[in-house]
Design a protein around this motif. Structure first.
Motif, mmCIF file in Angstrom:
data_model
loop_
_atom_site.group_PDB
_atom_site.id
_atom_site.type_symbol
_atom_site.label_atom_id
_atom_site.label_comp_id
_atom_site.label_asym_id
_atom_site.label_seq_id
_atom_site.Cartn_x
_atom_site.Cartn_y
_atom_site.Cartn_z
ATOM 1 N N GLY A 194 0.776 -1.229 0.000
ATOM 2 C CA GLY A 194 0.000 0.000 0.000
ATOM 3 C C GLY A 194 0.807 1.277 0.000
ATOM 4 O O GLY A 194 0.229 2.360 -0.125
ATOM 5 N N GLU A 195 2.127 1.176 0.097
ATOM 6 C CA GLU A 195 2.978 2.366 0.113
ATOM 7 C C GLU A 195 3.622 2.562 -1.255
ATOM 8 O O GLU A 195 4.129 1.613 -1.854
ATOM 9 N N TYR A 196 3.615 3.794 -1.744
ATOM 10 C CA TYR A 196 4.193 4.065 -3.055
ATOM 11 C C TYR A 196 5.688 3.830 -3.029
ATOM 12 O O TYR A 196 6.402 4.347 -2.169
ATOM 13 N N TRP A 197 6.201 3.036 -3.996
ATOM 14 C CA TRP A 197 7.599 2.632 -4.016
ATOM 15 C C TRP A 197 8.354 3.204 -5.208
ATOM 16 O O TRP A 197 9.531 2.945 -5.383
ATOM 17 N N GLY A 198 7.675 3.958 -6.059
ATOM 18 C CA GLY A 198 8.372 4.639 -7.138
ATOM 19 C C GLY A 198 8.057 4.087 -8.518
ATOM 20 O O GLY A 198 7.304 3.134 -8.688
ATOM 21 N N ILE A 199 8.658 4.726 -9.513
ATOM 22 C CA ILE A 199 8.535 4.283 -10.898
ATOM 23 C C ILE A 199 9.548 3.166 -11.148
ATOM 24 O O ILE A 199 10.724 3.289 -10.806
ATOM 25 N N TYR A 200 9.068 2.087 -11.738
ATOM 26 C CA TYR A 200 9.907 0.947 -12.079
ATOM 27 C C TYR A 200 9.767 0.648 -13.566
ATOM 28 O O TYR A 200 8.832 1.117 -14.219
ATOM 29 N N SER A 201 10.673 -0.175 -14.080
ATOM 30 C CA SER A 201 10.605 -0.651 -15.454
ATOM 31 C C SER A 201 10.234 -2.129 -15.441
ATOM 32 O O SER A 201 10.942 -2.938 -14.821
ATOM 33 N N ILE A 202 9.132 -2.486 -16.095
ATOM 34 C CA ILE A 202 8.831 -3.895 -16.322
ATOM 35 C C ILE A 202 9.739 -4.358 -17.455
ATOM 36 O O ILE A 202 9.721 -3.787 -18.549
ATOM 37 N N ARG A 203 10.565 -5.363 -17.188
ATOM 38 C CA ARG A 203 11.543 -5.823 -18.185
ATOM 39 C C ARG A 203 11.509 -7.344 -18.282
ATOM 40 O O ARG A 203 11.232 -8.050 -17.299
ATOM 41 N N GLU A 204 11.844 -7.850 -19.451
ATOM 42 C CA GLU A 204 12.103 -9.272 -19.588
ATOM 43 C C GLU A 204 13.342 -9.620 -18.756
ATOM 44 O O GLU A 204 14.268 -8.821 -18.649
ATOM 45 N N LYS A 205 13.348 -10.832 -18.222
ATOM 46 C CA LYS A 205 14.501 -11.263 -17.439
ATOM 47 C C LYS A 205 15.560 -11.877 -18.351
ATOM 48 O O LYS A 205 15.240 -12.681 -19.219
ATOM 49 N N LEU A 206 16.798 -11.472 -18.158
ATOM 50 C CA LEU A 206 17.904 -12.015 -18.963
ATOM 51 C C LEU A 206 18.264 -13.407 -18.446
ATOM 52 O O LEU A 206 18.973 -13.556 -17.458
ATOM 53 N N ASN A 207 17.731 -14.413 -19.105
ATOM 54 C CA ASN A 207 18.054 -15.799 -18.755
ATOM 55 C C ASN A 207 17.894 -16.645 -20.009
ATOM 56 O O ASN A 207 17.721 -16.139 -21.116
#
Length: 208
Positions: A194-207
């Protein structure tokens, strides 16, 4: 951009019977975001407990670094620990994209020391579904994922000097029409319990 957020976790109890599975729902009230909203919920100890929390320095008993990057003093966030979470994604038009139980680990190298850290999300049968059947990225051929990242922009993080928090994603967007392998990218807002954690990037995982 957000007036109110509420999330509810509940399950049913009856004498002589096992409790029901935990049901989690996040309610974004009067949201006005133009990028997806991602809500992560978990027991606070999974992130912030001195002994088992994956987001904190901890009590000093952690090994101090994983083999490929043994940097910095001992800290819980260097460990390859996985914790259970519930994760939901809401599209900008308010639609619930997905609501899943999953596992979470810390991700990245030296950026683990920043106030905003990256996460790797894992779909496993022990939590529920062993893959996420959802198109994380628009106009993209891959629609099923066993894992993906919520990345803190890496070295371009706003907590680093000169960081503007979008150049890595922009580079991927510029390459997407070329015959060059690159990670798909989509920005989002992340909320933790419930707490704002910021802007993130949804990315494919390098594997593999």
């Amino acid at each position: 951009f957000l007036e109110e957020l509420e999330f509810v976790r509940s399950h049913v109890f009856e004498d002589g019977k096992l409790p029901s599975p935990v049901i989690t729902h996040t309610f974004f009230i009067n949201e006005k975001s133009v990028i997806p909203l991602v809500s992560i919920s978990t027991h606070p100890d999974n992130f912030f407990d001195e002994d088992i929390g994956i987001y904190v320095v901890g009590n000093g008993t952690a090994r101090g670094g994983y083999p490929s990057n043994p940097v910095g003093p001992p800290a819980n966030y260097w460990e390859d620990w996985e914790r259970p979470i519930h994760i939901e994604l809401y599209e900008p038009d308010g639609r619930l994209g997905f609501s899943e139980n999953a596992g979470i680990k810390m991700s990245g190298k030296t950026t683990r020391k920043l106030p905003q850290k990256s996460f790797a999300i894992f779909m496993r049968g022990q939590y529920g579904n062993n893959e996420l059947a959802y198109p994380l990225f628009e106009n993209y051929p891959v629609t099923k994922y066993k894992s993906f990242l919520l990345r803190n922009a890496g070295s371009d993080n706003i907590h680093n000097e000169g960081g503007v928090h979008f150049r890595d994603g922009l580079t991927s967007l510029l390459l997407q029409d070329l015959d060059i392998d690159n990670q798909a990218y989509r920005p989002c807002h992340v909320y933790l319990n419930g707490e704002y954690w910021g802007i993130y990037s949804i990315r494919e995982k390098l594997n593999e």
